[in-house]
Motif scaffolding. Structure first.
Motif, PDB file in Angstrom:
ATOM      1  N   ALA A   1       0.848  -1.183   0.000  1.00 34.63           N
ATOM      2  CA  ALA A   1       0.000   0.000   0.000  1.00 34.63           C
ATOM      3  C   ALA A   1       0.889   1.241   0.000  1.00 34.63           C
ATOM      4  O   ALA A   1       2.101   1.143   0.168  1.00 34.63           O
ATOM      5  CB  ALA A   1      -0.930  -0.002   1.200  1.00 34.63           C
ATOM      6  N   GLY A   2       0.267   2.385  -0.125  1.00 36.57           N
ATOM      7  CA  GLY A   2       0.999   3.647  -0.187  1.00 36.57           C
ATOM      8  C   GLY A   2       1.588   4.095   1.135  1.00 36.57           C
ATOM      9  O   GLY A   2       2.526   4.895   1.161  1.00 36.57           O
ATOM     10  N   SER A   3       1.048   3.595   2.242  1.00 36.22           N
ATOM     11  CA  SER A   3       1.555   3.961   3.568  1.00 36.22           C
ATOM     12  C   SER A   3       1.286   2.811   4.525  1.00 36.22           C
ATOM     13  O   SER A   3       0.421   1.964   4.264  1.00 36.22           O
ATOM     14  CB  SER A   3       0.854   5.223   4.073  1.00 36.22           C
ATOM     15  OG  SER A   3      -0.508   4.945   4.368  1.00 36.22           O
ATOM     16  N   PRO A   4       1.980   2.790   5.660  1.00 40.50           N
ATOM     17  CA  PRO A   4       1.709   1.746   6.649  1.00 40.50           C
ATOM     18  C   PRO A   4       0.263   1.796   7.152  1.00 40.50           C
ATOM     19  O   PRO A   4      -0.355   0.771   7.381  1.00 40.50           O
ATOM     20  CB  PRO A   4       2.688   2.045   7.788  1.00 40.50           C
ATOM     21  CG  PRO A   4       3.770   2.847   7.165  1.00 40.50           C
ATOM     22  CD  PRO A   4       3.126   3.615   6.052  1.00 40.50           C
ATOM     23  N   GLN A   5      -0.284   3.006   7.293  1.00 38.36           N
ATOM     24  CA  GLN A   5      -1.662   3.141   7.748  1.00 38.36           C
ATOM     25  C   GLN A   5      -2.632   2.530   6.735  1.00 38.36           C
ATOM     26  O   GLN A   5      -3.588   1.848   7.119  1.00 38.36           O
ATOM     27  CB  GLN A   5      -2.017   4.616   7.980  1.00 38.36           C
ATOM     28  CG  GLN A   5      -1.225   5.266   9.094  1.00 38.36           C
ATOM     29  CD  GLN A   5       0.111   5.839   8.634  1.00 38.36           C
ATOM     30  OE1 GLN A   5       0.606   5.582   7.547  1.00 38.36           O
ATOM     31  NE2 GLN A   5       0.724   6.612   9.508  1.00 38.36           N
ATOM     32  N   SER A   6      -2.389   2.763   5.460  1.00 42.49           N
ATOM     33  CA  SER A   6      -3.237   2.182   4.416  1.00 42.49           C
ATOM     34  C   SER A   6      -3.108   0.666   4.398  1.00 42.49           C
ATOM     35  O   SER A   6      -4.093  -0.050   4.192  1.00 42.49           O
ATOM     36  CB  SER A   6      -2.868   2.745   3.039  1.00 42.49           C
ATOM     37  OG  SER A   6      -3.126   4.115   2.988  1.00 42.49           O
ATOM     38  N   LEU A   7      -1.913   0.175   4.619  1.00 39.99           N
ATOM     39  CA  LEU A   7      -1.695  -1.268   4.642  1.00 39.99           C
ATOM     40  C   LEU A   7      -2.458  -1.910   5.810  1.00 39.99           C
ATOM     41  O   LEU A   7      -3.099  -2.947   5.650  1.00 39.99           O
ATOM     42  CB  LEU A   7      -0.204  -1.583   4.738  1.00 39.99           C
ATOM     43  CG  LEU A   7       0.190  -3.046   4.657  1.00 39.99           C
ATOM     44  CD1 LEU A   7      -0.377  -3.719   3.422  1.00 39.99           C
ATOM     45  CD2 LEU A   7       1.702  -3.182   4.679  1.00 39.99           C
ATOM     46  N   VAL A   8      -2.440  -1.264   6.971  1.00 43.08           N
ATOM     47  CA  VAL A   8      -3.187  -1.774   8.125  1.00 43.08           C
ATOM     48  C   VAL A   8      -4.687  -1.776   7.822  1.00 43.08           C
ATOM     49  O   VAL A   8      -5.402  -2.711   8.183  1.00 43.08           O
ATOM     50  CB  VAL A   8      -2.862  -0.954   9.395  1.00 43.08           C
ATOM     51  CG1 VAL A   8      -3.838  -1.249  10.517  1.00 43.08           C
ATOM     52  CG2 VAL A   8      -1.444  -1.240   9.848  1.00 43.08           C
ATOM     53  N   PHE A   9      -5.167  -0.760   7.136  1.00 40.69           N
ATOM     54  CA  PHE A   9      -6.575  -0.713   6.736  1.00 40.69           C
ATOM     55  C   PHE A   9      -6.921  -1.917   5.860  1.00 40.69           C
ATOM     56  O   PHE A   9      -7.948  -2.567   6.062  1.00 40.69           O
ATOM     57  CB  PHE A   9      -6.852   0.602   5.990  1.00 40.69           C
ATOM     58  CG  PHE A   9      -8.259   0.732   5.508  1.00 40.69           C
ATOM     59  CD1 PHE A   9      -9.270   1.127   6.366  1.00 40.69           C
ATOM     60  CD2 PHE A   9      -8.576   0.444   4.192  1.00 40.69           C
ATOM     61  CE1 PHE A   9     -10.576   1.244   5.921  1.00 40.69           C
ATOM     62  CE2 PHE A   9      -9.880   0.553   3.742  1.00 40.69           C
ATOM     63  CZ  PHE A   9     -10.888   0.956   4.606  1.00 40.69           C
ATOM     64  N   LEU A  10      -6.052  -2.231   4.894  1.00 36.83           N
ATOM     65  CA  LEU A  10      -6.279  -3.391   4.020  1.00 36.83           C
ATOM     66  C   LEU A  10      -6.258  -4.698   4.824  1.00 36.83           C
ATOM     67  O   LEU A  10      -7.079  -5.590   4.606  1.00 36.83           O
ATOM     68  CB  LEU A  10      -5.231  -3.446   2.909  1.00 36.83           C
ATOM     69  CG  LEU A  10      -5.301  -2.344   1.864  1.00 36.83           C
ATOM     70  CD1 LEU A  10      -4.105  -2.432   0.918  1.00 36.83           C
ATOM     71  CD2 LEU A  10      -6.607  -2.402   1.092  1.00 36.83           C
ATOM     72  N   LEU A  11      -5.328  -4.801   5.764  1.00 32.70           N
ATOM     73  CA  LEU A  11      -5.247  -6.009   6.586  1.00 32.70           C
ATOM     74  C   LEU A  11      -6.501  -6.176   7.444  1.00 32.70           C
ATOM     75  O   LEU A  11      -7.008  -7.286   7.609  1.00 32.70           O
ATOM     76  CB  LEU A  11      -3.999  -5.972   7.470  1.00 32.70           C
ATOM     77  CG  LEU A  11      -2.661  -6.044   6.749  1.00 32.70           C
ATOM     78  CD1 LEU A  11      -1.516  -5.863   7.736  1.00 32.70           C
ATOM     79  CD2 LEU A  11      -2.518  -7.332   5.975  1.00 32.70           C
ATOM     80  N   ALA A  12      -7.005  -5.073   7.981  1.00 32.56           N
ATOM     81  CA  ALA A  12      -8.201  -5.139   8.823  1.00 32.56           C
ATOM     82  C   ALA A  12      -9.432  -5.577   8.032  1.00 32.56           C
ATOM     83  O   ALA A  12     -10.380  -6.113   8.598  1.00 32.56           O
ATOM     84  CB  ALA A  12      -8.454  -3.786   9.476  1.00 32.56           C
ATOM     85  N   ALA A  13      -9.415  -5.379   6.724  1.00 33.99           N
ATOM     86  CA  ALA A  13     -10.547  -5.764   5.879  1.00 33.99           C
ATOM     87  C   ALA A  13     -10.557  -7.259   5.558  1.00 33.99           C
ATOM     88  O   ALA A  13     -11.553  -7.769   5.045  1.00 33.99           O
ATOM     89  CB  ALA A  13     -10.529  -4.950   4.581  1.00 33.99           C
ATOM     90  N   ILE A  14      -9.493  -7.954   5.868  1.00 33.90           N
ATOM     91  CA  ILE A  14      -9.428  -9.398   5.603  1.00 33.90           C
ATOM     92  C   ILE A  14     -10.331 -10.121   6.591  1.00 33.90           C
ATOM     93  O   ILE A  14     -10.203  -9.958   7.804  1.00 33.90           O
ATOM     94  CB  ILE A  14      -7.982  -9.919   5.701  1.00 33.90           C
ATOM     95  CG1 ILE A  14      -7.118  -9.280   4.619  1.00 33.90           C
ATOM     96  CG2 ILE A  14      -7.949 -11.444   5.599  1.00 33.90           C
ATOM     97  CD1 ILE A  14      -5.638  -9.588   4.752  1.00 33.90           C
ATOM     98  N   ASP A  15     -11.231 -10.918   6.079  1.00 35.28           N
ATOM     99  CA  ASP A  15     -12.182 -11.641   6.918  1.00 35.28           C
ATOM    100  C   ASP A  15     -11.615 -13.009   7.299  1.00 35.28           C
ATOM    101  O   ASP A  15     -12.065 -14.048   6.825  1.00 35.28           O
ATOM    102  CB  ASP A  15     -13.517 -11.800   6.182  1.00 35.28           C
ATOM    103  CG  ASP A  15     -14.591 -12.395   7.056  1.00 35.28           C
ATOM    104  OD1 ASP A  15     -14.491 -12.271   8.296  1.00 35.28           O
ATOM    105  OD2 ASP A  15     -15.536 -12.999   6.509  1.00 35.28           O
ATOM    106  N   GLY A  16     -10.592 -12.988   8.126  1.00 36.92           N
ATOM    107  CA  GLY A  16      -9.961 -14.230   8.546  1.00 36.92           C
ATOM    108  C   GLY A  16      -8.727 -13.945   9.383  1.00 36.92           C
ATOM    109  O   GLY A  16      -8.243 -12.816   9.442  1.00 36.92           O
ATOM    110  N   ASP A  17      -8.233 -14.978  10.036  1.00 37.85           N
ATOM    111  CA  ASP A  17      -7.038 -14.839  10.861  1.00 37.85           C
ATOM    112  C   ASP A  17      -5.793 -14.763   9.983  1.00 37.85           C
ATOM    113  O   ASP A  17      -5.724 -15.401   8.931  1.00 37.85           O
ATOM    114  CB  ASP A  17      -6.912 -16.025  11.813  1.00 37.85           C
ATOM    115  CG  ASP A  17      -8.030 -16.055  12.840  1.00 37.85           C
ATOM    116  OD1 ASP A  17      -8.615 -14.993  13.119  1.00 37.85           O
ATOM    117  OD2 ASP A  17      -8.321 -17.152  13.357  1.00 37.85           O
ATOM    118  N   PHE A  18      -4.831 -13.976  10.433  1.00 39.83           N
ATOM    119  CA  PHE A  18      -3.568 -13.863   9.697  1.00 39.83           C
ATOM    120  C   PHE A  18      -2.444 -13.559  10.662  1.00 39.83           C
ATOM    121  O   PHE A  18      -2.665 -13.167  11.804  1.00 39.83           O
ATOM    122  CB  PHE A  18      -3.649 -12.785   8.607  1.00 39.83           C
ATOM    123  CG  PHE A  18      -3.870 -11.386   9.127  1.00 39.83           C
ATOM    124  CD1 PHE A  18      -2.795 -10.593   9.484  1.00 39.83           C
ATOM    125  CD2 PHE A  18      -5.146 -10.869   9.250  1.00 39.83           C
ATOM    126  CE1 PHE A  18      -2.990  -9.300   9.965  1.00 39.83           C
ATOM    127  CE2 PHE A  18      -5.363  -9.589   9.722  1.00 39.83           C
ATOM    128  CZ  PHE A  18      -4.282  -8.800  10.079  1.00 39.83           C
TER     129      PHE A  18
END
Length: 86
Positions: free
Chosen positions: A45-62
């Motif tokens: 992603a363009g920033s760490p904050q954006s990357l965390v947003f994408l990770l939070a959208a994952i519907d599953g454990d990671f």
């Protein structure tokens, strides 16, 4: 695909690569199978904050396998959300 983004991480998802979760539109990256029960996601992603947003959208454990910067931001968001719950 993730290599072109300034903020990147490699994530282990606790779902098969051919599952609905791994093939969902929320997965913005490259998925490769590990075994019958998990897969690896290379995401950026363009920033760490954006990357965390994408990770939070994952519907599953990671689990973050590689990517210290996103882990720091994920911890900050986790603490903020816990605080919001009182």
């Amino acid at each position: 695909m993730a290599r072109k983004w300034p903020s990147r991480a490699i994530i282990r998802l606790a779902v098969p690569a051919d599952s609905d979760t791994a093939r969902s539109p929320a997965i913005c990256g490259t998925v490769e199978p590990i075994d019958a029960h998990s897969c690896r996601l290379e995401i950026g992603a363009g920033s760490p904050q954006s990357l965390v947003f994408l990770l939070a959208a994952i519907d599953g454990d990671f689990r973050i396998e590689d990517g210290d910067e996103p882990a720091v931001h994920l911890r900050r968001i986790m603490l903020r959300l816990q605080s919001a719950l009182g």
